[in-house]
Design a protein around this motif. Structure first.
Motif, PDB file in Angstrom:
ATOM      1  N   ALA A  33      86.992 100.244  91.878  1.00 27.76           N
ATOM      2  CA  ALA A  33      87.893 101.360  91.583  1.00 27.76           C
ATOM      3  C   ALA A  33      89.307 100.847  91.321  1.00 27.76           C
ATOM      4  N   GLN A  34      89.748  99.876  92.093  1.00 29.08           N
ATOM      5  CA  GLN A  34      91.073  99.290  91.885  1.00 29.08           C
ATOM      6  C   GLN A  34      91.141  98.552  90.550  1.00 29.08           C
ATOM      7  N   ALA A  35      90.075  97.859  90.208  1.00 33.66           N
ATOM      8  CA  ALA A  35      90.049  97.136  88.940  1.00 33.66           C
ATOM      9  C   ALA A  35      90.116  98.103  87.765  1.00 33.66           C
ATOM     10  N   TYR A  36      89.383  99.200  87.838  1.00 33.10           N
ATOM     11  CA  TYR A  36      89.386 100.167  86.745  1.00 33.10           C
ATOM     12  C   TYR A  36      90.728 100.889  86.632  1.00 33.10           C
ATOM     13  N   ALA A  37      91.351 101.160  87.765  1.00 30.89           N
ATOM     14  CA  ALA A  37      92.598 101.933  87.757  1.00 30.89           C
ATOM     15  C   ALA A  37      93.763 101.136  87.197  1.00 30.89           C
ATOM     16  N   ALA A  38      93.714  99.829  87.327  1.00 30.26           N
ATOM     17  CA  ALA A  38      94.827  98.981  86.893  1.00 30.26           C
ATOM     18  C   ALA A  38      94.718  98.689  85.402  1.00 30.26           C
ATOM     19  N   ALA A  39      94.710  99.754  84.615  1.00 33.78           N
ATOM     20  CA  ALA A  39      94.470  99.584  83.179  1.00 33.78           C
ATOM     21  C   ALA A  39      95.740  99.460  82.363  1.00 33.78           C
ATOM     22  N   ALA A  40      96.901  99.759  82.954  1.00 24.33           N
ATOM     23  CA  ALA A  40      98.140  99.706  82.195  1.00 24.33           C
ATOM     24  C   ALA A  40      98.479  98.265  81.819  1.00 24.33           C
ATOM     25  N   PRO A  41      99.075  98.026  80.667  1.00 20.43           N
ATOM     26  CA  PRO A  41      99.443  96.664  80.267  1.00 20.43           C
ATOM     27  C   PRO A  41     100.415  96.024  81.256  1.00 20.43           C
ATOM     28  N   ASP A  42     100.380  94.702  81.292  1.00 20.23           N
ATOM     29  CA  ASP A  42     101.331  93.901  82.073  1.00 20.23           C
ATOM     30  C   ASP A  42     101.254  94.177  83.571  1.00 20.23           C
ATOM     31  N   VAL A  43     100.049  94.408  84.069  1.00 21.15           N
ATOM     32  CA  VAL A  43      99.865  94.597  85.505  1.00 21.15           C
ATOM     33  C   VAL A  43      99.451  93.256  86.109  1.00 21.15           C
ATOM     34  N   TYR A  44     100.340  92.673  86.910  1.00 20.46           N
ATOM     35  CA  TYR A  44     100.039  91.380  87.514  1.00 20.46           C
ATOM     36  C   TYR A  44      99.003  91.559  88.622  1.00 20.46           C
ATOM     37  N   PRO A  47      92.446  92.431  88.556  1.00 17.82           N
ATOM     38  CA  PRO A  47      91.242  91.610  88.585  1.00 17.82           C
ATOM     39  C   PRO A  47      90.453  91.648  87.283  1.00 17.82           C
ATOM     40  N   LEU A  48      90.551  92.744  86.542  1.00 19.41           N
ATOM     41  CA  LEU A  48      89.820  92.836  85.287  1.00 19.41           C
ATOM     42  C   LEU A  48      90.436  91.916  84.240  1.00 19.41           C
ATOM     43  N   ILE A  49      91.769  91.894  84.172  1.00 21.38           N
ATOM     44  CA  ILE A  49      92.452  90.979  83.261  1.00 21.38           C
ATOM     45  C   ILE A  49      92.139  89.530  83.643  1.00 21.38           C
ATOM     46  N   ARG A  65      89.079  89.689  72.838  1.00 24.45           N
ATOM     47  CA  ARG A  65      88.116  90.789  72.791  1.00 24.45           C
ATOM     48  C   ARG A  65      86.675  90.276  72.933  1.00 24.45           C
ATOM     49  N   VAL A  66      86.428  89.050  72.487  1.00 19.63           N
ATOM     50  CA  VAL A  66      85.090  88.477  72.658  1.00 19.63           C
ATOM     51  C   VAL A  66      84.803  88.276  74.147  1.00 19.63           C
ATOM     52  N   ALA A  67      85.757  87.705  74.862  1.00 21.86           N
ATOM     53  CA  ALA A  67      85.602  87.505  76.301  1.00 21.86           C
ATOM     54  C   ALA A  67      85.502  88.846  77.031  1.00 21.86           C
ATOM     55  N   ALA A  68      86.278  89.830  76.583  1.00 16.58           N
ATOM     56  CA  ALA A  68      86.237  91.147  77.209  1.00 16.58           C
ATOM     57  C   ALA A  68      84.871  91.781  77.047  1.00 16.58           C
ATOM     58  N   SER A  69      84.264  91.626  75.874  1.00 14.15           N
ATOM     59  CA  SER A  69      82.928  92.171  75.635  1.00 14.15           C
ATOM     60  C   SER A  69      81.891  91.483  76.517  1.00 14.15           C
ATOM     61  N   VAL A  70      81.977  90.170  76.613  1.00 15.11           N
ATOM     62  CA  VAL A  70      81.025  89.424  77.443  1.00 15.11           C
ATOM     63  C   VAL A  70      81.189  89.793  78.915  1.00 15.11           C
ATOM     64  N   PRO A 139      84.866 104.352  83.125  1.00 14.10           N
ATOM     65  CA  PRO A 139      86.194 103.820  83.480  1.00 14.10           C
ATOM     66  C   PRO A 139      86.364 102.341  83.167  1.00 14.10           C
ATOM     67  N   LEU A 140      85.299 101.555  83.244  1.00  9.91           N
ATOM     68  CA  LEU A 140      85.401 100.133  82.879  1.00  9.91           C
ATOM     69  C   LEU A 140      85.737  99.991  81.403  1.00  9.91           C
ATOM     70  N   SER A 141      85.062 100.749  80.553  1.00 10.62           N
ATOM     71  CA  SER A 141      85.332 100.688  79.119  1.00 10.62           C
ATOM     72  C   SER A 141      86.764 101.112  78.814  1.00 10.62           C
ATOM     73  N   ALA A 142      87.223 102.170  79.473  1.00  9.39           N
ATOM     74  CA  ALA A 142      88.592 102.638  79.249  1.00  9.39           C
ATOM     75  C   ALA A 142      89.609 101.582  79.658  1.00  9.39           C
ATOM     76  N   ALA A 143      89.368 100.929  80.794  1.00  9.30           N
ATOM     77  CA  ALA A 143      90.287  99.896  81.258  1.00  9.30           C
ATOM     78  C   ALA A 143      90.323  98.707  80.307  1.00  9.30           C
ATOM     79  N   LEU A 144      89.163  98.301  79.802  1.00  8.32           N
ATOM     80  CA  LEU A 144      89.130  97.172  78.867  1.00  8.32           C
ATOM     81  C   LEU A 144      89.773  97.529  77.537  1.00  8.32           C
ATOM     82  N   ARG A 145      89.554  98.742  77.063  1.00  5.22           N
ATOM     83  CA  ARG A 145      90.115  99.147  75.772  1.00  5.22           C
ATOM     84  C   ARG A 145      91.631  99.312  75.847  1.00  5.22           C
ATOM     85  N   ALA A 146      92.162  99.457  77.065  1.00  2.81           N
ATOM     86  CA  ALA A 146      93.611  99.529  77.210  1.00  2.81           C
ATOM     87  C   ALA A 146      94.267  98.193  76.885  1.00  2.81           C
TER      88      ALA A 146
END
Length: 245
Positions: A33-44, A47-49, A65-70, A139-146
Motif C-alpha cells: 500500500a505504501q509503495a502504491y501510494a508513493a506515486a508522485a514524482p521525485d519521492v525519495y 520502493p517502487l522506483i 519503461r522496459v524495466a518498469a514493465s518487467v 493501483p500498481l499500474s497507476a503508480a508505475l504510469r505516474a
C-alpha cells in the motif's frame, strides 16, 4: 479445507507460489500500500522506483519503461500465483490487502512478500478479481504510469499473462501429483478471470496456452528475445514501440 496460518499447502509448488506469513520478521519493510501510494514524482525512498531501478540495472534495460514493465509483470505473477494457488488448493484465498503485504523491493526474483495476517476469504473468481485486480494491479499500474510511459494495454496484457502463467504452472504441478480436482479448478478460475472486464480482450486462452495481444517489451533487453506468449513471432527491428492493445 481451511487456510492454515503458514499457508503450508503452497510450499510444494515453490517459487512464485510460496508466501511467508507473520509480519514480525518483516516489520521494517514497506507495505505494498505504501509503495502504491508513493506515486508522485521525485519521492525519495519510494520502493517502487527503487525496484524499477534495480531491475533496470540487472537487465541492462535500454529504457526505464522496459524495466518498469518487467517489474510489473514479476509482481503480478507473484500475486496471481498466491491467490490462484490458495483458491485451487484450499478453496479459499487469504485477504491480500495491500496494507497486510510487506515487500522487500531489494530482494531478487521472485518478489519477496510477507503477509502479516491470514484472513480467509471465498476462493471464487469475483473475490480473486477484487483481491488482485482491484486491490493490487490497478493501483500498481497507476503508480508505475505516474513515472513511466507505459500503455494501459501493455499493463493489462502483463496482468493477463501473469495469471495465465500461474494457472499453467499450477495445472502442471497438479497433473504430476494426481490432483485432477486442483487442475480443473485452476483452469476454470483462470478462464473466468480472463473474461473479467479488466482483462477481457488481452489475449486468447486455448486450454492452458495463452497468446497475448500486447508485448511486455522484454525483447528490448539485450539478449532478451520474445516471451512464449508474445504477440510477436519475431522481435521488431524498425520501431522501438511495441503494440499496447
Amino acid at each position: 479445507m481451511n487456510l492454515d496460518p503458514d499457508l503450508a499447502a503452497l510450499r510444494p509448488l515453490g517459487g512464485y507460489f510460496v508466501l511467508r506469513t507473520g509480519g514480525a520478521a518483516a516489520g521494517t519493510l514497506p507495505t505494498l500500500a505504501q509503495a502504491y501510494a508513493a506515486a508522485a514524482p521525485d519521492v525519495y525512498g519510494n520502493p517502487l522506483i527503487f525496484r524499477v531501478g534495480k531491475v533496470a540495472t540487472a537487465l541492462r534495460a535500454p529504457e526505464s519503461r522496459v524495466a518498469a514493465s518487467v517489474a510489473h509483470l514479476g509482481l503480478a505473477a507473484r500475486l496471481w500465483s498466491v491467490a490462484l494457488g490458495c483458491a485451487a488448493l484450499y478453496g479459499r484465498v487469504p485477504d491480500l490487502d495491500a496494507r497486510l503485504l510487506r515487500w522487500d523491493a531489494d530482494a531478487g526474483a521472485p518478489d519477496d512478500l510477507w503477509l502479516s495476517d491470514v484472513r480467509p476469504l471465498p476462493g471464487d473468481a469475483p473475490t480473486l478479481a477484487d483481491v488482485v485486480l482491484r486491490g493490487h494491479l490497478g493501483p500498481l499500474s497507476a503508480a508505475l504510469r505516474a513515472h513511466h510511459r507505459l500503455a494501459p494495454g501493455l499493463l493489462r496484457g502483463n496482468a493477463a499473462s501473469a495469471l495465465a502463467g500461474a494457472a499453467r504452472e499450477l495445472d502442471r504441478w497438479a497433473r504430476r501429483h494426481g490432483r485432477t480436482d486442483t487442475a480443473v479448478r485452476a483452469r476454470s478460475l483462470a478462464a473466468e478471470l480472463l473474461a473479467h472486464p479488466l482483462l477481457t480482450g488481452s489475449g486468447t486462452l486455448t486450454g492452458t496456452a495463452f497468446r497475448r495481444r500486447s508485448c511486455c517489451l522484454y525483447y528490448r533487453v539485450p539478449g532478451g528475445g520474445l516471451c512464449g506468449d508474445c504477440c510477436f513471432t519475431r522481435p521488431p527491428r524498425s520501431s522501438p514501440h511495441a503494440p499496447s492493445e
